[in-house]
Enzyme design. Structure first.
Site, PDB file in Angstrom:
ATOM      1  N   LYS A 275      54.144  96.707 -52.471  1.00 45.25           N
ATOM      2  CA  LYS A 275      54.563  98.026 -51.968  1.00 45.25           C
ATOM      3  C   LYS A 275      55.490  97.852 -50.768  1.00 45.25           C
ATOM      4  CE  LYS A 275      50.398 100.698 -53.139  1.00 45.25           C
ATOM      5  NZ  LYS A 275      51.040 101.684 -54.019  1.00 45.25           N
ATOM      6  N   ARG A 349      43.827 101.646 -62.692  1.00 43.80           N
ATOM      7  CA  ARG A 349      43.440 101.860 -64.090  1.00 43.80           C
ATOM      8  C   ARG A 349      42.822 100.603 -64.703  1.00 43.80           C
ATOM      9  NH1 ARG A 349      49.423 103.797 -65.247  1.00 43.80           N
ATOM     10  NH2 ARG A 349      48.994 104.575 -63.169  1.00 43.80           N
TER      11      ARG A 349
HETATM   12  N1  BES Z   1      46.860 103.415 -54.899  1.00 46.02           N
HETATM   13  C1  BES Z   1      48.063 103.757 -55.524  1.00 46.02           C
HETATM   14  C2  BES Z   1      48.309 105.265 -55.616  1.00 46.02           C
HETATM   15  C3  BES Z   1      48.436 105.966 -54.281  1.00 46.02           C
HETATM   16  C4  BES Z   1      49.670 106.144 -53.710  1.00 46.02           C
HETATM   17  C5  BES Z   1      47.319 106.476 -53.662  1.00 46.02           C
HETATM   18  C6  BES Z   1      49.777 106.785 -52.487  1.00 46.02           C
HETATM   19  C7  BES Z   1      47.418 107.143 -52.455  1.00 46.02           C
HETATM   20  C8  BES Z   1      48.658 107.293 -51.867  1.00 46.02           C
HETATM   21  C9  BES Z   1      48.114 103.196 -56.953  1.00 46.02           C
HETATM   22  O1  BES Z   1      47.444 102.010 -57.153  1.00 46.02           O
HETATM   23  C10 BES Z   1      49.557 102.934 -57.290  1.00 46.02           C
HETATM   24  O2  BES Z   1      50.165 102.174 -56.607  1.00 46.02           O
HETATM   25  N2  BES Z   1      50.034 103.597 -58.322  1.00 46.02           N
HETATM   26  C11 BES Z   1      51.368 103.443 -58.763  1.00 46.02           C
HETATM   27  C12 BES Z   1      51.379 103.607 -60.266  1.00 46.02           C
HETATM   28  C13 BES Z   1      52.656 103.210 -60.923  1.00 46.02           C
HETATM   29  C14 BES Z   1      52.980 101.762 -60.674  1.00 46.02           C
HETATM   30  C15 BES Z   1      52.538 103.487 -62.389  1.00 46.02           C
HETATM   31  C16 BES Z   1      52.239 104.495 -58.079  1.00 46.02           C
HETATM   32  O3  BES Z   1      51.747 105.555 -57.742  1.00 46.02           O
HETATM   33  O4  BES Z   1      53.402 104.220 -57.826  1.00 46.02           O
HETATM   34 ZN    ZN Z   2      48.545 100.284 -56.680  1.00 41.43          ZN
END
Ligand code: BES
Ligand code: ZN
Ligand code: ZN
Length: 493
Positions: A275, A349
């Site tokens: 990230k 997931r």
């Molecule tokens: N934990 C994150 C989602 C999240 C983002 C929670 C901001 C709280 C605040 C999750 O694991 C994630 O990174 N999801 C990705 C999914 C994508 C790669 C399909 C996302 O949201 O970008």
């Molecule tokens: Zn994530």
């Protein structure tokens, strides 16, 4: 904070801060405000005429001359428009009052719960206590030097002169206190940094909570259980993963079993699909689903619903390293399905997939998973509502209705076949991300639905609601405890 319910008139209440309320737009003062006004030689009426007191929701005017009342100070609080008063408005009012008490250092406060045609005494008392306990919460933190020592409001008194209403007030207040305290406990966990709350630490805490409540507890090593999807997320971290389950049997004769499954990523760096560093610290909250499940499980021995409930918490960090799963890798899972890991940041997931299969192996007949799953859910709904998606419309409708009353709104998003198509892989049964970035909340749920099969199921995406970067209506910034209240109410119905 002690919570007491007293049968008393406004004149006899001894306290540091006495709360009287009135509606915006009312022509005349009524009820307790009118009574208090008599003891104050008409001061409230004068301030209303001047426009200083206008009844706007949650606005407080402090009076330092209590007349012949036995209170040291009076807080006149606005209830907003009469036809708009609902349970969430009451929570907001109670939170404003309790924070005013903190500001003016009032140890004992007394409040008459607002009631209306739509809201009975028990519900009003419950919402008042919830608003107070949730509104007063601050994460203690770790600073050695504090600007100001913490001030504790010692006692909140709900008073009522009609004896016939006292029992309902007491019941509502006690219910509200127990639930709000559990929610605050969940908030503590979510606010904790990831170095203070590791999967091992979370598992230990869950064990203690299970022991205190005399509930069956297991803490499994996913590496020994064939939980390959969960293990694939944990591989990059030095912290060992766990899968924790707590079981409550409120109806031993029944085969029905509700599984509550909470995403427990104690830190989500994204893994190799790293990230951006801005605000990455907020990803310590990626275990909010697991914290909520633990909070709910901690309440069941108090409330004793006649249902069987198993709380399942898959716990791990998601970190990059030379051992980490790489984009393009194919991993197995407890169900036997293989998964192409297109994006290591779509890790929630993966751990939920194994937790769902585990829930089915433990005999779950209905499942609710709670997860900070997608940034896309924040784009769609902000922090106003959590997303809800599933295969059981009756369950979804029940949760939505209760969520509204609890001030934890749920908004349904679709689970069309198109999304299931998006999650198919050319080289495995599934892929964990389509990487188009389209319809993320639904695509995430479509992935999970493969593991759910025909079992009744609802998925709650709390990515936008579990954590507030700015203070909300009655919650301080930080963790919210969503959706503990809603699920508890649903289990009790
Ligand atoms: N934990 C994150 C989602 C999240 C983002 C929670 C901001 C709280 C605040 C999750 O694991 C994630 O990174 N999801 C990705 C999914 C994508 C790669 C399909 C996302 O949201 O970008
Ligand atoms: Zn994530
Ligand atoms: Zn995550």
């Amino acid at each position: 904070m002690r919570i007491n319910v007293l049968c008393s008139s406004i004149k006899d209440i001894k306290c540091d801060l006495l709360v009287v309320d009135h509606f915006e737009g009312d022509k005349k003062l009524s009820g307790l405000a009118a009574e208090a006004d008599k003891s104050l030689n008409g001061l409230i009426a004068i301030l209303r005429r001047d426009g200083e007191i206008d009844g706007k929701l949650g606005k407080i005017t402090l009076l330092h001359c209590p007349g012949n009342l036995k209170a040291k100070k009076i807080a006149v609080v606005g209830l907003g428009k009469r036809d708009k008063l609902d349970l969430d408005a009451i929570r907001q009012i109670a939170s404003a009052v309790i924070n005013k008490a903190r500001e003016v250092r009032a140890k004992k406060i007394a409040i008459a719960v607002p009631v209306s045609q739509k809201i009975n005494s028990e519900e009003a008392a419950k919402a008042t206590v919830e608003g107070s306990v949730l509104g007063f919460y601050r994460f203690p933190g770790y600073a050695k030097e504090k600007e100001q020592p913490d001030f504790i409001v010692e006692e909140l008194v709900l008073f009522e002169c009609d004896k016939g209403k006292i029992k309902a007030l007491k019941e509502g207040a006690e219910l509200g206190r127990i639930i709000a305290e559990a929610e605050n406990h969940a908030r503590d966990l979510v606010n904790s940094p990831s170095n203070k709350l590791t999967p091992t630490g979370f598992s230990r805490l869950a064990g203690q909570i299970a022991k205190v409540n005399k509930l069956k507890f297991v803490s499994l090593d996913p590496r020994k259980e064939g939980m390959e999807a969960l293990v694939s997320v944990a591989k990059g971290s030095d912290e060992p993963p766990r899968l924790v389950a707590i079981e409550y049997k409120g109806n031993p004769k029944s085969k029905e079993k509700i599984a509550l499954i909470g995403k427990g990523i104690t830190f989500d760096s994204g893994g190799i699909s790293l990230k951006p560093s801005k605000n990455m610290g907020e990803m310590k909250t990626d275990m909010a689903g697991a914290a909520a499940v633990l909070g709910i499980m901690s309440l069941l021995s108090d409330f004793k619903p006649k249902k069987n409930v198993i709380g399942i918490m898959p716990l791990t960090e998601n970190m990059p390293s030379g051992h980490a799963t790489k984009p393009g890798d194919v991993v197995g899972s407890l169900s036997g399905y293989t998964i192409e890991v297109v994006n290591t940041d779509a890790e929630g997931r993966l751990i939920l997939a194994d937790a769902i299969t585990y829930a089915k192996k433990r005999g779950a007949t209905k499942m609710i998973d709670i997860a900070t799953l997608t940034g896309g859910c924040i784009v769609a709904l902000g922090d106003a509502a959590s997303g809800i998606i599933g295969n059981d419309q009756e369950l979804i409708d029940q949760l939505k209705k209760i969520g509204d009353r609890c001030g934890q709104k749920l908004w349904q998003l679709p689970l069309y076949d198109e999304y299931k198509e998006m999650m198919k892989s050319n080289i495995a049964d599934l892929r964990n991300s389509s990487d188009t970035g389209k319809a993320q909340p639904s695509a995430g749920a479509a992935f999970l639905s493969k593991f759910v099969g025909d079992t009744s199921w609802a998925h709650l995406d709390v990515a936008g609601t579990a954590y507030l970067s700015k203070p909300g209506k009655y919650l301080a910034e930080g963790a919210t405890g969503v959706p503990v209240r809603t699920i508890i109410e649903w289990l009790l119905k």
